[in-house]
Design a protein around this motif. Structure first.
Motif, PDB file in Angstrom:
ATOM      1  N   PRO A  83      -1.987   3.996 -13.959  1.00 63.51           N
ATOM      2  CA  PRO A  83      -2.598   5.304 -13.747  1.00 63.51           C
ATOM      3  C   PRO A  83      -1.519   6.385 -13.666  1.00 63.51           C
ATOM      4  CG  PRO A  83      -3.392   3.718 -12.134  1.00 63.51           C
ATOM      5  CD  PRO A  83      -2.273   3.068 -12.869  1.00 63.51           C
ATOM      6  N   SER A  84      -1.717   7.492 -14.363  1.00 64.28           N
ATOM      7  CA  SER A  84      -0.756   8.585 -14.256  1.00 64.28           C
ATOM      8  C   SER A  84      -0.964   9.336 -12.948  1.00 64.28           C
ATOM      9  CB  SER A  84      -0.903   9.525 -15.454  1.00 64.28           C
ATOM     10  OG  SER A  84      -2.200  10.052 -15.478  1.00 64.28           O
ATOM     11  N   VAL A  85      -2.120   9.101 -12.339  1.00 72.11           N
ATOM     12  CA  VAL A  85      -2.386   9.693 -11.019  1.00 72.11           C
ATOM     13  C   VAL A  85      -2.562   8.515 -10.062  1.00 72.11           C
ATOM     14  CG1 VAL A  85      -3.958  11.199  -9.735  1.00 72.11           C
ATOM     15  CG2 VAL A  85      -3.505  11.649 -12.129  1.00 72.11           C
ATOM     16  N   PRO A  86      -1.454   7.887  -9.658  1.00 69.67           N
ATOM     17  CA  PRO A  86      -1.577   6.649  -8.891  1.00 69.67           C
ATOM     18  C   PRO A  86      -2.100   6.888  -7.484  1.00 69.67           C
ATOM     19  CG  PRO A  86       0.725   7.299  -9.060  1.00 69.67           C
ATOM     20  CD  PRO A  86      -0.054   8.289  -9.865  1.00 69.67           C
ATOM     21  N   GLU A  87      -2.948   5.987  -7.049  1.00 66.39           N
ATOM     22  CA  GLU A  87      -3.420   6.076  -5.669  1.00 66.39           C
ATOM     23  C   GLU A  87      -2.348   5.473  -4.775  1.00 66.39           C
ATOM     24  OE1 GLU A  87      -7.176   4.122  -5.488  1.00 66.39           O
ATOM     25  OE2 GLU A  87      -8.108   5.577  -6.815  1.00 66.39           O
ATOM     26  N   PRO A  88      -2.208   5.990  -3.562  1.00 63.76           N
ATOM     27  CA  PRO A  88      -1.228   5.375  -2.661  1.00 63.76           C
ATOM     28  C   PRO A  88      -1.608   3.915  -2.422  1.00 63.76           C
ATOM     29  CG  PRO A  88      -2.452   7.147  -1.548  1.00 63.76           C
ATOM     30  CD  PRO A  88      -2.943   7.092  -2.949  1.00 63.76           C
ATOM     31  N   ALA A  89      -0.582   3.073  -2.252  1.00 66.28           N
ATOM     32  CA  ALA A  89      -0.853   1.649  -2.038  1.00 66.28           C
ATOM     33  C   ALA A  89      -1.768   1.494  -0.831  1.00 66.28           C
ATOM     34  CB  ALA A  89       0.456   0.905  -1.802  1.00 66.28           C
ATOM     35  N   GLY A 127      -3.368   1.037   2.503  1.00 70.14           N
ATOM     36  CA  GLY A 127      -2.756   1.016   3.831  1.00 70.14           C
ATOM     37  C   GLY A 127      -1.650   2.036   4.017  1.00 70.14           C
ATOM     38  N   THR A 128      -1.112   2.575   2.893  1.00 72.28           N
ATOM     39  CA  THR A 128      -0.011   3.524   3.051  1.00 72.28           C
ATOM     40  C   THR A 128      -0.491   4.973   2.944  1.00 72.28           C
ATOM     41  OG1 THR A 128       0.478   3.566   0.709  1.00 72.28           O
ATOM     42  CG2 THR A 128       1.612   1.907   2.015  1.00 72.28           C
ATOM     43  N   GLY A 129      -1.748   5.175   2.513  1.00 71.97           N
ATOM     44  CA  GLY A 129      -2.261   6.531   2.364  1.00 71.97           C
ATOM     45  C   GLY A 129      -2.321   7.241   3.702  1.00 71.97           C
ATOM     46  N   LYS A 130      -1.911   8.517   3.681  1.00 73.72           N
ATOM     47  CA  LYS A 130      -1.936   9.273   4.946  1.00 73.72           C
ATOM     48  C   LYS A 130      -3.342   9.772   5.233  1.00 73.72           C
ATOM     49  CE  LYS A 130       2.715  11.142   4.684  1.00 73.72           C
ATOM     50  NZ  LYS A 130       3.422  12.368   4.310  1.00 73.72           N
ATOM     51  N   ARG A 145      -0.887  13.540  -3.251  1.00 72.60           N
ATOM     52  CA  ARG A 145      -0.404  12.253  -3.758  1.00 72.60           C
ATOM     53  C   ARG A 145      -0.233  11.218  -2.648  1.00 72.60           C
ATOM     54  NH1 ARG A 145       3.573  15.235  -7.866  1.00 72.60           N
ATOM     55  NH2 ARG A 145       3.841  16.448  -5.985  1.00 72.60           N
ATOM     56  N   ASP A 146      -0.055  11.721  -1.409  1.00 72.13           N
ATOM     57  CA  ASP A 146       0.123  10.791  -0.283  1.00 72.13           C
ATOM     58  C   ASP A 146      -1.182  10.504   0.437  1.00 72.13           C
ATOM     59  OD1 ASP A 146       2.799  10.953  -0.841  1.00 72.13           O
ATOM     60  OD2 ASP A 146       3.112  12.642   0.540  1.00 72.13           O
ATOM     61  N   LEU A 147      -2.178  11.311   0.118  1.00 75.94           N
ATOM     62  CA  LEU A 147      -3.424  11.244   0.884  1.00 75.94           C
ATOM     63  C   LEU A 147      -4.216   9.988   0.508  1.00 75.94           C
ATOM     64  CD1 LEU A 147      -4.992  12.987   2.886  1.00 75.94           C
ATOM     65  CD2 LEU A 147      -6.108  14.089   0.952  1.00 75.94           C
ATOM     66  N   ALA A 148      -4.716   9.308   1.519  1.00 80.94           N
ATOM     67  CA  ALA A 148      -5.537   8.119   1.262  1.00 80.94           C
ATOM     68  C   ALA A 148      -6.698   8.514   0.362  1.00 80.94           C
ATOM     69  CB  ALA A 148      -6.065   7.557   2.577  1.00 80.94           C
TER      70      ALA A 148
END
Ligand SMILES: Nc1ncnc2c1ncn2[C@@H]1O[C@H](COP(=O)(O)OP(=O)(O)OP(=O)(O)O)[C@@H](O)[C@H]1O
Ligand SMILES: [Mg+2]
Length: 676
Positions: free
Chosen positions: A391-397, A399-402, A494-497
């Motif tokens: 994905p060019s717009v990767p979801e945060p892994a 558990g790591t999403g803020k 990009r960091d947001l869950a």
């Protein structure tokens, strides 16, 4: 309605569909000419500088439907599909092995009968012949039984593998970003998960059995022949060399043909789906003839590569039979000479000839295996290429999403900030050169500006359909810097869950997309646990309740069965109710009222007060009546904000908005006179 860019990478409650209708004709790589009647956006504005983001070869790979798979990915894919079913694969292989062993006992029994049992019979001993007869019958029955067990065992493995693969394609494609779908097109995805999966099925169902049979019989028969008579066996084994060369040649040539065939099949499906999805503009613009010609050409290419595949197969079959028949003729001649010389038993020659026939018989079947193998390899290569896309717009892994910070007030709104955002589409020029904007929590902002100014792009960045483009590096060795950030209450999107983002930001667009299911289900997409009461409350708030209750089954009407009867405006009302029920912190309305009639729009505008209260809202509209509800107006041109202020201030001023507003008011007043 656009066929691409729907549903991908978007969560509940977001209306997707970018309305670009950017299907590309797979064979030519030219933009498709159907399905575009709603698309008036110029795709390559002269005033925007062109800075292509990706290497041209990637674009070519998309155009030619040949996404690169990393080396060894095809094999790895097949292994990963079979590995979890290792035990059952082994059982199936064992069953086949036993079956082959039983079958290969036949000629040996014949040799025994001729050389031992018949002389014994003549001497008055019936025992050996009866034993041989019973053994032969037993072998035939056992071979059938083992074959049956093998088919059962392998069929289960095959079905599991196909289920797994289709699921993987679907999950992966759904997780890929919008820009991927804009370029890959849904037709190719259909082709991958139908035709290409089907060719793997053929390989698993028939091909692998053929291969195992062929290899087992080659090995066992060679051993048997060598054991029966070293000389005859050696001749037979020597004939494997030209056969092997033939197979290698065939494999190379067929590989090319089958890759071309997979592409050609996909091109036919792409054209087909594109035309049928755009059937209205096709009719409206009398595109039938032109489409038929284009489809005919693609169909023809498909036919030709199919013909090529058959031709390669025919060449292989003829070549291999020639080698086989020559070898058999040589062995029979030499064997007969030796029988005449009394250096070879007749029974041994008979068994050797029987074995030889069995040895070369499977060669045609080997051709069949190679056929399905090449076809499946080409298909798997395409599937592996698709699965290798990230994905060019990767979801945060996980558990790591803020999470978002707790709300500061009782209101749902949150602060939005564009911080030095630079953005260019992969397929186009730069749309936002460097964009800075802060929207305080709870503010309703109207964004206006001419077509192609970048308003929808702004909205899509906020909904994170795309991420800011990386800054083009100035020279070699210089790291590409991030092209700014989009922040929601200070958290980079990009960091947001992902769940936080989808709950926090909801976009309603011009094409309100309805999924199959009931009206109620469609409204509840953003909050599947909503009660019927809550659903109805949302519909009432937006003025959709009346039309829904007048549908044949009210809220339980199936939108697909009645799809044709739900008008564009009604779809927008459903989409509004959906957004309202989702209760987001940030609501984006991109031309969301464009399909409503004047009373409908008025009703929605009245409802807006309730809908938008306390939320941060971005309202994009060409009809300036919508602007009246805004706290603030932004005028955008060429990806920049050229005016920013309250509606009243701007109207009083002399800037572009005042001009726009005057022109609009005149047109409305003029139109008002004409209409009753
Ligand atoms: N998916 C896409 N791929 C490539 N270029 C695109 C894509 N979508 C939009 N563009 C280009 O980006 C620019 C801005 O488009 P955008 O849709 O943001 O304009 P807009 O202000 O919303 O226009 P409109 O008022 O017509 O909706 C246009 O030049 C357009 O051609
Ligand atoms: Mg737009």
């Amino acid at each position: 309605m656009s066929t691409t860019g729907t549903g991908a990478g978007t969560g509940a409650g977001t209306d997707t569909g970018t309305g670009t209708g950017t299907g590309t004709d797979a064979s030519t790589g030219k933009p498709a000419d159907t399905g575009k009647c709603t698309d008036t956006t110029p795709h390559t504005p002269n005033d925007a500088p062109h800075t292509p983001q990706t290497a041209p070869d990637t674009d070519d790979a998309f155009d030619q439907d040949s996404l690169p798979a990393p080396p060894g990915a095809t094999g790895a894919l097949l292994r990963s599909l079979l590995a979890p079913r290792r035990a059952r694969v082994a059982v199936a292989a064992l069953l086949l092995l036993v079956q082959q062993a039983v079958i290969q006992a036949g000629p040996l029994l014949v040799a025994y009968a001729i050389d031992r049992a018949v002389p014994a019979f003549r001497a008055g001993d019936h025992g050996p012949l009866i034993t041989v007869g019973v053994a032969y019958l037993g072998c035939a029955v056992a071979a059938g039984g083992f074959q049956y067990a093998f088919i059962l065992a392998s069929a289960r493995v095959n079905q599991d593998v196909l289920l797994d693969l289709r699921g993987r394609i679907f999950r992966h494609a759904q997780a890929l970003s919008v820009d991927f779908h804009e370029r890959y097109t849904s037709g190719r995805l259909i082709s991958r998960s139908t035709t290409d999966v089907e060719s793997l099925r053929e390989l698993l169902a028939e091909g692998l059995q053929e291969l195992l049979t062929v290899v087992l019989s080659f090995v066992s028969i060679s051993v048997m022949l060598l054991w029966l008579d070293l000389g005859l066996g050696a001749v037979a084994v020597a004939s494997f060399v030209p056969l092997y060369l033939l197979i290698r040649l065939y494999q190379r040539r067929a590989g090319r043909v089958y890759r071309a065939r997979s592409t050609a099949v996909a091109a036919v499906i792409v054209k087909f789906t594109e035309t049928m999805n755009g059937i209205r503009p096709v009719r409206a613009f009398r595109r039938e003839r032109a489409n038929e010609e284009q489809f005919g050409a693609l169909n023809h290419v498909h036919e030709r590569v199919n013909g090529d595949a058959l031709l390669e197969m025919a060449r292989y079959v003829v070549g291999s039979r020639l080698v086989a028949n020559t070898a058999v003729a040589g062995i029979v001649l030499w064997g007969a000479y030796r029988v005449a010389q009394d250096t070879l038993a007749l029974g041994v020659l008979a068994a050797a000839v029987l074995y030889l026939r069995r040895l070369y018989d499977p060669i045609d079947r080997l051709g069949m295996f190679l056929n399905s193998y090449q076809s499946a390899a080409a298909s798997l290569e395409k599937i592996a290429g698709l699965l290798a896309q990230t994905p060019s717009v990767p979801e945060p892994a996980p558990g790591t999403g803020k999470p978002l910070p707790p709300l500061a007030s009782a209101q749902p709104g949150r602060t939005v900030e564009f911080d030095g955002v630079r953005f260019a589409y992969r397929t186009g020029g730069e749309v936002l050169p460097r964009f800075d904007l802060t929207l305080p929590a709870g503010q309703t902002v109207a964004v206006v500006g001419s077509t192609g100014a970048g308003k929808s792009t702004l909205a899509k960045l906020l909904a994170r359909f795309y991420d800011p483009s990386p800054e083009a590096s100035d020279g070699p060795g210089q790291e590409a810097a991030a092209g700014g950030r989009v922040l929601l209450d200070g958290v980079d999107l990009r960091d947001l869950a992902t769940t936080e983002l989808r709950r926090g930001v909801v976009m309603v667009t011009q094409e309100a997309f309805l999924f199959s299911g009931t009206v109620a289900e469609n409204i509840a997409i953003g909050r599947p646990d909503a009660t019927r009461e809550e659903i109805e409350r949302a519909a009432k708030a937006i003025g959709a309740h009346d039309f829904i209750t007048s549908l044949p089954d009210g809220y339980d009407t199936d939108v697909r069965k009645r799809g044709g009867r739900i008008s564009a405006g009604q779809r927008q009302l459903v989409a509004f109710a959906r957004a309202l029920l989702a209760d987001p912190a940030v609501l984006i309305l991109d031309e969301a009222t464009s399909s409503l009639d004047i009373p409908g729009e008025r009703a929605v505008q009245r409802a807006m007060d309730t809908v938008l209260r306390g939320r941060t809202a971005v309202v994009i509209a060409h009809r300036l009546s919508t602007v009246e509800i805004a706290d603030r107006v932004l005028v955008m041109e060429h990806g920049r904000i050229v005016e920013d202020g309250t509606p009243a201030d701007l109207i009083r001023g002399t800037g572009p908005f005042a001009e726009l507003h005057r022109a609009w008011r005149d047109s409305v007043v003029g139109g008002g006179k004409a209409a009753p």
